[in-house]
Design a protein around this motif. Structure first.
Motif, PDB file in Angstrom:
ATOM      1  N   ASP A   1      19.363  75.833  53.373  1.00  0.00           N
ATOM      2  CA  ASP A   1      18.090  75.769  53.623  1.00  0.00           C
ATOM      3  C   ASP A   1      17.263  75.784  52.511  1.00  0.00           C
ATOM      4  O   ASP A   1      16.324  75.093  52.472  1.00  0.00           O
ATOM      5  CB  ASP A   1      17.908  77.102  54.714  1.00  0.00           C
ATOM      6  CG  ASP A   1      16.604  77.099  55.423  1.00  0.00           C
ATOM      7  OD1 ASP A   1      15.856  75.597  55.337  1.00  0.00           O
ATOM      8  OD2 ASP A   1      15.738  78.012  55.892  1.00  0.00           O
ATOM      9  N   SER A   2      17.432  76.616  51.635  1.00  0.00           N
ATOM     10  CA  SER A   2      16.483  76.999  50.673  1.00  0.00           C
ATOM     11  C   SER A   2      16.642  76.093  49.368  1.00  0.00           C
ATOM     12  O   SER A   2      15.656  75.811  48.643  1.00  0.00           O
ATOM     13  CB  SER A   2      16.649  78.468  49.856  1.00  0.00           C
ATOM     14  OG  SER A   2      17.834  78.668  49.676  1.00  0.00           O
ATOM     15  N   HIS A   3      17.917  75.624  49.190  1.00  0.00           N
ATOM     16  CA  HIS A   3      18.172  74.975  47.779  1.00  0.00           C
ATOM     17  C   HIS A   3      19.090  74.023  48.361  1.00  0.00           C
ATOM     18  O   HIS A   3      20.528  73.794  47.747  1.00  0.00           O
ATOM     19  CB  HIS A   3      18.718  75.796  46.726  1.00  0.00           C
ATOM     20  CG  HIS A   3      17.791  76.629  46.107  1.00  0.00           C
ATOM     21  ND1 HIS A   3      17.470  77.910  46.865  1.00  0.00           N
ATOM     22  CD2 HIS A   3      17.048  76.689  45.247  1.00  0.00           C
ATOM     23  CE1 HIS A   3      16.617  78.606  46.519  1.00  0.00           C
ATOM     24  NE2 HIS A   3      16.108  77.818  45.304  1.00  0.00           N
ATOM     25  N   PRO A   4      18.773  73.030  49.013  1.00  0.00           N
ATOM     26  CA  PRO A   4      20.087  72.070  49.518  1.00  0.00           C
ATOM     27  C   PRO A   4      20.651  71.258  48.573  1.00  0.00           C
ATOM     28  O   PRO A   4      21.829  70.839  48.868  1.00  0.00           O
ATOM     29  CB  PRO A   4      19.155  70.964  50.450  1.00  0.00           C
ATOM     30  CG  PRO A   4      17.507  71.231  50.168  1.00  0.00           C
ATOM     31  CD  PRO A   4      17.555  72.470  49.846  1.00  0.00           C
ATOM     32  N   VAL A   5      20.081  70.763  47.661  1.00  0.00           N
ATOM     33  CA  VAL A   5      20.610  70.077  46.431  1.00  0.00           C
ATOM     34  C   VAL A   5      21.731  70.875  45.836  1.00  0.00           C
ATOM     35  O   VAL A   5      22.852  70.443  45.630  1.00  0.00           O
ATOM     36  CB  VAL A   5      19.695  69.580  45.343  1.00  0.00           C
ATOM     37  CG1 VAL A   5      20.401  68.767  44.185  1.00  0.00           C
ATOM     38  CG2 VAL A   5      18.606  68.509  46.029  1.00  0.00           C
ATOM     39  N   LEU A   6      21.517  72.004  45.516  1.00  0.00           N
ATOM     40  CA  LEU A   6      22.154  73.121  44.739  1.00  0.00           C
ATOM     41  C   LEU A   6      23.509  73.238  45.811  1.00  0.00           C
ATOM     42  O   LEU A   6      24.572  73.378  45.319  1.00  0.00           O
ATOM     43  CB  LEU A   6      21.553  74.295  44.489  1.00  0.00           C
ATOM     44  CG  LEU A   6      22.465  75.405  43.676  1.00  0.00           C
ATOM     45  CD1 LEU A   6      23.133  74.795  42.561  1.00  0.00           C
ATOM     46  CD2 LEU A   6      21.692  76.596  43.398  1.00  0.00           C
ATOM     47  N   TYR A   7      23.014  73.676  47.059  1.00  0.00           N
ATOM     48  CA  TYR A   7      24.239  73.819  48.076  1.00  0.00           C
ATOM     49  C   TYR A   7      25.301  72.561  48.182  1.00  0.00           C
ATOM     50  O   TYR A   7      26.368  72.837  47.990  1.00  0.00           O
ATOM     51  CB  TYR A   7      23.496  74.098  49.481  1.00  0.00           C
ATOM     52  CG  TYR A   7      24.350  74.086  50.499  1.00  0.00           C
ATOM     53  CD1 TYR A   7      25.100  75.269  50.760  1.00  0.00           C
ATOM     54  CD2 TYR A   7      24.855  73.077  51.270  1.00  0.00           C
ATOM     55  CE1 TYR A   7      26.027  75.599  51.965  1.00  0.00           C
ATOM     56  CE2 TYR A   7      25.560  73.149  52.195  1.00  0.00           C
ATOM     57  CZ  TYR A   7      26.364  74.169  52.872  1.00  0.00           C
ATOM     58  OH  TYR A   7      27.185  74.529  53.781  1.00  0.00           O
ATOM     59  N   GLN A   8      24.710  71.351  48.111  1.00  0.00           N
ATOM     60  CA  GLN A   8      25.840  70.086  48.144  1.00  0.00           C
ATOM     61  C   GLN A   8      26.484  70.233  47.053  1.00  0.00           C
ATOM     62  O   GLN A   8      27.707  69.691  46.952  1.00  0.00           O
ATOM     63  CB  GLN A   8      24.878  69.021  48.392  1.00  0.00           C
ATOM     64  CG  GLN A   8      24.182  68.881  49.801  1.00  0.00           C
ATOM     65  CD  GLN A   8      25.447  68.745  50.787  1.00  0.00           C
ATOM     66  OE1 GLN A   8      26.637  68.388  50.734  1.00  0.00           O
ATOM     67  NE2 GLN A   8      24.946  69.289  51.872  1.00  0.00           N
ATOM     68  N   SER A   9      25.914  70.714  45.643  1.00  0.00           N
ATOM     69  CA  SER A   9      26.543  70.563  44.380  1.00  0.00           C
ATOM     70  C   SER A   9      27.728  71.505  44.586  1.00  0.00           C
ATOM     71  O   SER A   9      28.935  71.343  44.087  1.00  0.00           O
ATOM     72  CB  SER A   9      25.671  70.725  43.245  1.00  0.00           C
ATOM     73  OG  SER A   9      24.844  69.695  43.218  1.00  0.00           O
ATOM     74  N   LEU A  10      27.368  72.702  44.824  1.00  0.00           N
ATOM     75  CA  LEU A  10      28.561  73.762  45.232  1.00  0.00           C
ATOM     76  C   LEU A  10      29.281  73.522  46.185  1.00  0.00           C
ATOM     77  O   LEU A  10      30.667  73.902  46.054  1.00  0.00           O
ATOM     78  CB  LEU A  10      27.721  75.294  45.139  1.00  0.00           C
ATOM     79  CG  LEU A  10      26.930  75.669  44.172  1.00  0.00           C
ATOM     80  CD1 LEU A  10      26.160  76.872  44.672  1.00  0.00           C
ATOM     81  CD2 LEU A  10      27.572  75.982  42.868  1.00  0.00           C
ATOM     82  N   LYS A  11      29.110  72.994  47.160  1.00  0.00           N
ATOM     83  CA  LYS A  11      30.038  72.607  48.182  1.00  0.00           C
ATOM     84  C   LYS A  11      31.014  71.778  47.627  1.00  0.00           C
ATOM     85  O   LYS A  11      32.260  71.509  48.121  1.00  0.00           O
ATOM     86  CB  LYS A  11      29.184  72.142  49.457  1.00  0.00           C
ATOM     87  CG  LYS A  11      30.276  71.851  50.602  1.00  0.00           C
ATOM     88  CD  LYS A  11      29.238  71.623  51.786  1.00  0.00           C
ATOM     89  CE  LYS A  11      30.083  71.169  53.006  1.00  0.00           C
ATOM     90  NZ  LYS A  11      31.232  70.215  52.835  1.00  0.00           N
ATOM     91  N   GLY A  12      30.376  70.743  46.912  1.00  0.00           N
ATOM     92  CA  GLY A  12      31.398  69.563  46.335  1.00  0.00           C
ATOM     93  C   GLY A  12      32.322  70.293  45.391  1.00  0.00           C
ATOM     94  O   GLY A  12      33.607  70.080  45.270  1.00  0.00           O
ATOM     95  N   VAL A  13      32.045  71.458  44.436  1.00  0.00           N
ATOM     96  CA  VAL A  13      33.052  72.105  43.788  1.00  0.00           C
ATOM     97  C   VAL A  13      34.047  72.920  44.744  1.00  0.00           C
ATOM     98  O   VAL A  13      35.224  72.821  44.204  1.00  0.00           O
ATOM     99  CB  VAL A  13      32.190  73.268  43.107  1.00  0.00           C
ATOM    100  CG1 VAL A  13      33.176  74.079  42.481  1.00  0.00           C
ATOM    101  CG2 VAL A  13      31.222  72.778  42.097  1.00  0.00           C
ATOM    102  N   LEU A  14      33.610  73.520  45.901  1.00  0.00           N
ATOM    103  CA  LEU A  14      34.619  73.913  46.725  1.00  0.00           C
ATOM    104  C   LEU A  14      35.631  73.104  47.502  1.00  0.00           C
ATOM    105  O   LEU A  14      36.719  73.330  47.570  1.00  0.00           O
ATOM    106  CB  LEU A  14      33.967  74.894  47.767  1.00  0.00           C
ATOM    107  CG  LEU A  14      33.239  76.343  47.289  1.00  0.00           C
ATOM    108  CD1 LEU A  14      32.426  76.642  48.607  1.00  0.00           C
ATOM    109  CD2 LEU A  14      34.010  77.252  46.732  1.00  0.00           C
ATOM    110  N   ASP A  15      35.164  71.931  47.734  1.00  0.00           N
ATOM    111  CA  ASP A  15      35.919  70.819  48.364  1.00  0.00           C
ATOM    112  C   ASP A  15      36.829  70.023  47.520  1.00  0.00           C
ATOM    113  O   ASP A  15      37.580  69.029  47.732  1.00  0.00           O
ATOM    114  CB  ASP A  15      34.909  70.157  49.364  1.00  0.00           C
ATOM    115  CG  ASP A  15      34.104  70.833  50.503  1.00  0.00           C
ATOM    116  OD1 ASP A  15      34.802  71.956  50.793  1.00  0.00           O
ATOM    117  OD2 ASP A  15      33.305  70.462  50.831  1.00  0.00           O
TER     118      ASP A  15
END
Length: 737
Positions: free
Chosen positions: A602-616
């Motif tokens: 919600d607060s930093h969606p671009v960063l969230y997607q980047s970190l999600k990419g690391v996890l996935d």
């Protein structure tokens, strides 16, 4: 309340009298005060009546009722190869027993024997408590006695149901908080039995009548005899009854279910906590069915009655008991979903003074008691609504609109603040209330505090011979609004923070006008426009999300962030809606939670997607991404900022094994550590105004956002329908269009 106690005493004395004259029907009874005991000396009615009163006063033991074998003899004979009286006189039920009796009844095409057994066991607390035990022989080993074609199908369905239950609990199995909810009931067996019985109309009637007979005695036992403390298996009764999938049916809603809810509401907190933990393991359809059962009873009762200032819904025992039962399902929904009980902000401890406050001297400490309310069940479970990441059932489904329509909030608030021990307040179960209803309660709380501060100011002024100042007066210049407001509010917060609890009164220098709410609202708008101006640099603005975030590199003092917190608190306190755009994590942090990785969406969606990419990522994280536990970013002024997530982070590569830790530390830095100084000051200002308010007890973070900002979804059709036109205008006027 007095009438209710008299009626309860009368029922108990009648039970003692029946026990002394007729006995309990158990030939092996050892209770010296029971006619069924072999050592008991018969009493005449007058002596028994006097003895019953004496036993009531000393809270003597009461036996469960055991119908005699003669009174319940069945009509079959052993010579014909059918079940005898002895065979059908069971003291408790197992799946095997039900299966055999059902087989016999289906052969005879007569369910009267089954009806009598069901009625006998389900109307007797001790018999029902001992039924369907896990330690009984598995009924599936002897299903040959069940000759009907549907048995295998039911068995298979029940096994699937049991698998679902197990799967839903698998994610929580490692959590120690669920270890204490072990029960002796074979829930799978109970469900299989209900699946077969509920299709038989005669059995349905027997279950309803048995519940009507059972529940008043259970309620008395729980309230006066402390049976649960003596035998925790007493909880089995409620587990078994709640597995009945037809409890929401009309035949239960009139008498049986209301009585059951009243009995369940008498369970001690430890028992309710066990029930909550057990239900939290259920799959969604089962827990939703229980929620809908209690909701339907509340709605049915509310629409069937008329409530007003004299006849309050708070006095309706059925609605109150059903709400208290619904609370168990509410917390089970939280426990069964995704929870976060670890990431909590450190709370600043308030120093307790030994000096008496003026409220205590005036005998008003109940109205103005400090410290947050604690829900007993919440405390026992160690879980709060704010800890919920994603409940099994959405919070909105627990709100009962019919109930909200009939609550007299001014009366309910009085019960909440003053008469909590003698009167029920629905604010003790805030999950059932809408934001609008709760905001009315908060409004009353705020107004009473304002009037109280006004009275105290007048009293102090009389004693000290000074001019009274009953309002929080702010005199500001439009072109220096931040400086003027900051200086004034900072002085107030340092010298006399209680003045922030007074009603706000704003005056713009050089302008005439009386502040009846409009001037204050304009003040809030102007302050926010200045504070959130990107040129000031206190906050950063995201063009994609349209949200503001704390600037960790801000050169502004902590006092200015404290001012913003005070402004938000004053807005709530003075019932003003602000044009503020923060991500939800800000409100979660205000309510005591730290920001986590999920909040970044919600607060930093671009960063969230980047970190999600690391996890996935499925490949080699270390070699392909070449990241370490040292991160860098640029501040608002374009300067590089380097930060080690762990000591010597630049020497620690991110791998498949430690990537979750990397993501968690990264999120913790962005949402907590990097702006700790700014947010701590901001929260301090907010709590200066709201620390004694029930805000934290009544509202969830998303509801606090609604209080401050209002809904982001505007219904213009509703506005058009409710608009009244004047001055020659109508809905077709060009300027209106």
């Amino acid at each position: 309340m007095k009438v209710q106690k008299i009626a309860t005493a009368k029922l108990l004395i009648e039970r003692y009298f029946r026990q002394l004259t007729e006995g309990c029907g158990n030939g092996n009874c050892t209770n010296e005060f029971c006619a069924s005991c072999c050592d008991f000396q018969p009493l005449d009615n007058n002596t028994a009546a006097a003895k019953a009163l004496e036993l009531f006063k000393i809270n003597a033991k009461l036996c469960d009722y055991h119908p005699s074998i003669a009174a319940s003899a069945e009509r079959s004979t052993q010579q014909d190869g059918k079940m005898s009286d002895k065979d059908l006189h069971v003291h408790h039920l197992t799946e095997n027993t039900i299966c055999m009796i059902l087989s016999f009844c289906e052969e005879e095409r007569d369910y009267s024997a089954l009806v009598r057994v069901i009625g006998r066991v389900f109307s007797n607390a001790e018999a029902l408590m001992k039924s369907f035990r896990k330690d009984e022989p598995n009924s599936t080993e002897n299903l040959d006695s069940c000759k009907t074609a549907g048995v295998k199908k039911d068995e298979k369905q029940s096994e699937n149901s049991s698998e679902k239950t197990g799967n839903s609990a698998a994610g929580e199995a490692s959590n120690e908080m669920f270890d204490t909810c072990e029960v002796t009931v074979d829930i799978g067996a109970v469900r299989r039995v209900y699946d077969r019985l509920l299709s038989i109309d005669q059995v349905q009637v027997a279950l309803v009548n048995a519940l009507i007979y059972l529940t008043p005695n259970v309620e008395l036992d729980l309230e006066y005899l402390d049976v649960y403390e003596t035998n925790p298996d007493y909880l089995n009764i409620f587990i078994i009854v709640m597995e009945n999938g037809n409890l929401h049916s009309p035949e239960y809603l009139e008498v049986a279910l209301p009585q059951f809810c009243k009995a369940m509401s008498k369970l001690p907190v430890t028992a309710l906590a066990r029930l909550t933990k057990l239900w939290s393991k259920y799959d969604l359809p089962h827990i939703r069915r229980m929620m809908e059962t209690f909701q339907q009873l509340i709605t049915f009762t509310v629409v069937s009655n008329e409530y007003n200032g004299e006849n309050l819904v708070n006095d309706d025992e059925t609605v109150v008991a059903a709400t208290q039962c619904l609370q168990v399902v509410f917390y089970a929904s939280i426990l069964g979903g995704e929870v976060d009980v670890e990431h909590n902000e450190e709370e600043e401890e308030e120093s307790d003074s030994d000096e008496l406050t003026l409220h205590e001297l005036l005998g008003e400490e109940r109205l103005y008691k400090k410290g947050p309310r604690i829900n007993p069940l919440e405390k026992e479970l160690g879980i709060r609504p704010v800890d919920s990441v994603r409940p099994l059932i959405p919070f909105e489904d627990f709100i009962n609109e019919s109930l909200n329509d009939v609550i007299e909030m001014d009366k309910d608030f009085t019960f909440f603040k003053v008469n909590a021990e003698t009167k029920f307040s629905f604010q003790t179960c805030p999950f059932i209330l809408s934001v609008i209803t709760k905001s009315q309660g908060l409004y009353y709380d705020n107004r009473i505090r304002m009037y109280s501060e006004r009275r105290l100011t007048a009293l102090f002024s009389m004693v000290q011979g000074q001019q009274p100042n009953p309002y929080l007066k702010l005199k500001v210049r439009r072109d220096h609004i931040i400086d003027d407001a900051l200086v004034r509010l900072e002085m107030i917060s340092m010298e006399n923070p209680s003045d922030l609890k007074k009603q706000l009164y704003v005056e713009f220098e050089g302008e005439q006008g009386v502040d009846e709410g409009g001037v204050s609202k304009e003040f809030f708008q102007l302050v926010l426009q200045e504070i959130f101006n990107p040129d000031i640099g206190m906050f950063t603005y995201d063009d994609d999300t349209k949200l503001f975030w704390f600037n960790s590199s801000s050169l502004e003092t902590e006092a200015q962030y404290t001012l913003i917190g005070i402004v938000l608190g004053l807005a709530i306190y003075n019932n003003c809606i602000l044009d503020v755009h923060f991500p939800m994590v800000v409100y979660r942090k205000l309510m005591g939670k730290k920001g986590t990785y999920l909040d970044l969406s919600d607060s930093h969606p671009v960063l969230y997607q980047s970190l999600k990419g690391v996890l996935d990522y499925m490949g080699n994280v270390e070699e392909d991404m070449m990241m370490t536990f040292q991160i860098s970013h640029t501040d608002l002024f374009g300067n590089p900022v380097i930060y080690d997530l762990k000591e010597e982070g630049d020497q620690i590569p991110v791998t498949k094994e430690n990537r979750q830790e990397f993501v968690n530390l990264y999120a913790d830095y962005i949402l907590n550590k990097s702006m700790e100084r700014q947010f701590k000051a901001f929260k301090k200002g907010f709590l200066m105004v709201t620390n004694e308010s029930p805000l934290k007890y009544l509202f969830r973070p998303e509801e606090v956002e609604l209080l401050i900002c209002g809904s982001r979804k505007l219904d213009f059709e509703a506005l058009e329908k409710t608009t009244e036109y004047d001055g020659g205008y109508n809905r077709d006027s060009q300027i209106i269009k």
